[in-house]
Enzyme design. Structure first.
Site, PDB file in Angstrom:
ATOM      1  N   ASN A   7       0.872  -1.174   0.000  1.00  0.00           N
ATOM      2  CA  ASN A   7       0.000   0.000   0.000  1.00  0.00           C
ATOM      3  C   ASN A   7       0.911   1.226   0.000  1.00  0.00           C
ATOM      4  OD1 ASN A   7      -1.842   2.006   0.453  1.00  0.00           O
ATOM      5  ND2 ASN A   7      -2.676   1.146   2.350  1.00  0.00           N
ATOM      6  N   ARG A  90      -2.605  -2.139  -3.397  1.00  0.00           N
ATOM      7  CA  ARG A  90      -3.806  -1.346  -3.185  1.00  0.00           C
ATOM      8  C   ARG A  90      -3.759  -0.170  -4.159  1.00  0.00           C
ATOM      9  NH1 ARG A  90      -5.644   2.236   2.010  1.00  0.00           N
ATOM     10  NH2 ARG A  90      -7.714   2.649   1.227  1.00  0.00           N
ATOM     11  N   HIS A 179     -12.938   2.745   0.261  1.00  0.00           N
ATOM     12  CA  HIS A 179     -12.872   1.736   1.338  1.00  0.00           C
ATOM     13  C   HIS A 179     -13.507   0.424   0.894  1.00  0.00           C
ATOM     14  CE1 HIS A 179     -12.960   5.098   4.663  1.00  0.00           C
ATOM     15  NE2 HIS A 179     -11.707   4.731   4.416  1.00  0.00           N
ATOM     16  N   ASP A 280      -8.284  12.672  16.614  1.00  0.00           N
ATOM     17  CA  ASP A 280      -8.242  11.343  17.211  1.00  0.00           C
ATOM     18  C   ASP A 280      -9.368  11.192  18.234  1.00  0.00           C
ATOM     19  OD1 ASP A 280      -7.472   9.157  19.066  1.00  0.00           O
ATOM     20  OD2 ASP A 280      -5.710   9.062  17.764  1.00  0.00           O
ATOM     21  N   GLU A 383      -8.048  -5.335   5.349  1.00  0.00           N
ATOM     22  CA  GLU A 383      -7.967  -5.006   3.922  1.00  0.00           C
ATOM     23  C   GLU A 383      -6.827  -5.763   3.251  1.00  0.00           C
ATOM     24  OE1 GLU A 383      -8.905  -0.608   3.255  1.00  0.00           O
ATOM     25  OE2 GLU A 383      -8.627  -0.705   5.405  1.00  0.00           O
TER      26      GLU A 383
HETATM   27  P1  AMP Z   1      -8.125   3.977  11.565  1.00  0.00           P
HETATM   28  O1  AMP Z   1      -8.103   5.059  10.522  1.00  0.00           O
HETATM   29  O2  AMP Z   1      -9.025   2.839  11.180  1.00  0.00           O
HETATM   30  O3  AMP Z   1      -6.752   3.540  11.980  1.00  0.00           O
HETATM   31  O4  AMP Z   1      -8.812   4.621  12.878  1.00  0.00           O
HETATM   32  C1  AMP Z   1      -8.204   5.647  13.602  1.00  0.00           C
HETATM   33  C2  AMP Z   1      -9.205   6.191  14.635  1.00  0.00           C
HETATM   34  O5  AMP Z   1      -9.608   5.134  15.526  1.00  0.00           O
HETATM   35  C3  AMP Z   1      -8.656   7.305  15.526  1.00  0.00           C
HETATM   36  O6  AMP Z   1      -9.602   8.354  15.610  1.00  0.00           O
HETATM   37  C4  AMP Z   1      -8.512   6.645  16.884  1.00  0.00           C
HETATM   38  O7  AMP Z   1      -8.732   7.529  17.903  1.00  0.00           O
HETATM   39  C5  AMP Z   1      -9.631   5.629  16.877  1.00  0.00           C
HETATM   40  N1  AMP Z   1      -9.394   4.639  17.916  1.00  0.00           N
HETATM   41  C6  AMP Z   1     -10.081   4.537  19.065  1.00  0.00           C
HETATM   42  N2  AMP Z   1      -9.626   3.564  19.841  1.00  0.00           N
HETATM   43  C7  AMP Z   1      -8.578   3.012  19.207  1.00  0.00           C
HETATM   44  C8  AMP Z   1      -7.674   1.958  19.530  1.00  0.00           C
HETATM   45  N3  AMP Z   1      -7.766   1.282  20.663  1.00  0.00           N
HETATM   46  N4  AMP Z   1      -6.734   1.662  18.617  1.00  0.00           N
HETATM   47  C9  AMP Z   1      -6.651   2.351  17.448  1.00  0.00           C
HETATM   48  N5  AMP Z   1      -7.494   3.346  17.105  1.00  0.00           N
HETATM   49  C10 AMP Z   1      -8.441   3.692  17.974  1.00  0.00           C
END
Ligand code: AMP
Length: 396
Positions: A7, A90, A179, A280, A383
């Site tokens: 990716n 990807r 996605h 976040d 993915e």
């Molecule tokens: P992603 O883009 O799928 O990696 O998701 C990132 C988002 O997931 C961020 O806003 C993180 O704050 C939220 N998130 C919440 N809890 C967790 C966790 N335990 N591990 C990773 N991401 C988390």
């Protein structure tokens, strides 16, 4: 067969080496800061994680370093590069040409490059990644797995914008959705879990980028992202749906050009823009708990808009059998799932609070309430596994 999944981003390259038989990742990692000072490779195997700091002036050097690390006597997991049977890439945009994954030939490569117009921020990086792998592994078959492909069977009335038809035909202005590999994977897992390939499933991929998809009998019939990933629900820094007239208004008021406003909508908006705290969700939840109004407003706005899409997609399919939560937020943020589901009881969908509060352990969790007419599942997305499966299926 061992499949290398790649990716590539503009300054990064993530990889996983996946065994097609066991479907497990033997090694995973990523190169960061390619072409920038301070580049490094993080490489994780059953033996642990190593961080290798080495200059990577371009993606070809990065791919060479990944391969060297995979065959390294100490950190490596394979004896020689020849063990890699194929590479799955990807690729963000398949436009209307690609409704499934393809083996990359010269002709396919030309089409991928031609579609860069539709994803100018991401597709050129994907092309660089493919070329870098070709340069280092000239004999390995390469497969492109498109983020848009799963949505390519959406009905015309769902993918059309109400703009002059000629501009759809000539300029390809339509909704594509993204996605796709994630929505495909979790909807297939949900259908298997339910033992019902014809289930009506709404998949909520909630991460830094978020999108909601309506999957009817295995086909994506609508999805919240559109011509670009900017449409749909609010995200970490992306606005999601806004009235397009806002663009001119902001341009005039803030002295920005169109590109400036688009950058503002992509990078300065979303929950980060509303809250002024962070993109976040962990930071937002902590700030909201401390009484920060804007952090709470960002969370409320996000949950409200996700809930509205779920309602819309239940209408789009005339019913829903299953709602799936996936990706960073969907898999981990208990309060967000609870808030979204609180307004969906009219669909007969309820959750069990104790099950909802269980920690993500990488397996499927059925969080449906005992009386729920709709299955509510938390399914960790994968993915890379979809890319490895599709690559194997095409090259075996
Ligand atoms: P992603 O883009 O799928 O990696 O998701 C990132 C988002 O997931 C961020 O806003 C993180 O704050 C939220 N998130 C919440 N809890 C967790 C966790 N335990 N591990 C990773 N991401 C988390």
């Amino acid at each position: 067969m061992k499949i290398l999944v790649v990716n590539a981003g503009s300054s990064s390259l993530k990889y996983q080496l996946i065994d097609s038989e066991t479907e497990k990742a033997i090694a995973k990692g990523g190169c960061e800061r390619i072409g920038i000072a301070g580049s490094l490779l993080k490489h994780k195997t059953a033996k642990g994680e190593v961080v290798i700091e080495k200059a990577m002036p371009d993606h070809t050097v990065a791919v060479s370093l990944v391969l060297e690390t995979l065959v390294h006597p100490e950190h490596g997991v394979i004896a020689s590069m020849d063990e890699i049977g194929a590479v799955g890439h990807r690729v963000v945009h398949g436009a209307e040409e690609f409704d499934s994954s393809v083996v990359i030939t010269d002709e396919i490569m030309e089409k991928i490059i031609a579609n860069s117009d539709l994803a100018p921020l991401h597709q050129p990086a994907n092309v660089i990644g493919i070329n870098a792998c070709k340069a280092v592994m000239p004999n390995a078959p390469m497969v492109a797995v498109f983020d848009t492909a799963f949505h390519a069977k959406m009905p015309d009335y769902a993918f059309m914008y109400a703009l002059p038809y000629e501009d759809y035909k000539e300029l390809k202005v339509r909704r594509y959705g993204f996605h796709g590999t994630s929505h495909k994977y979790v909807s297939e897992e949900a259908a298997k879990f339910m033992g019902n390939p014809n289930a009506k499933i709404i998949t909520c991929h909630l991460g830094n980028g978020s999108s909601i998809t309506a999957v009817n009998a295995g086909v994506s019939v609508d999805t919240s992202m559109g011509f670009t990933p900017l449409e749909g629900v609010p995200m970490g820094t992306r606005s999601g749906d806004v009235d397009p007239a806002v663009i001119e208004y902001l341009a005039n008021k803030k002295g920005m050009d169109v590109a400036g406003v688009l950058s503002y909508l992509n990078k300065k908006s979303g929950v980060a823009g509303i809250s002024g705290v962070s993109s976040d969700f962990r930071d937002l939840a902590a700030a909201a708990d401390e009484g920060n109004y804007r952090a709470k407003l960002a969370l409320d706005t996000f949950c409200y808009k996700v809930r509205k899409y779920v309602g819309a997609y239940a209408a789009a399919m005339n019913g829903v059998d299953c709602i799936v939560f996936t990706a960073g937020i969907g898999e981990n943020t208990v309060s967000v799932r609870k808030d979204i589901m609180a307004g969906l009881t009219y669909l007969g969908a309820t959750i069990d609070e104790a099950k909802n509060a269980l920690k993500n352990d990488g397996t499927i969790h059925d969080i449906s309430g005992a009386d729920s007419k709709v299955k509510v599942l938390v399914i960790p997305t994968n993915e890379e596994l979809v890319i490895a499966r599709e690559t194997y299926a095409l090259v075996k």
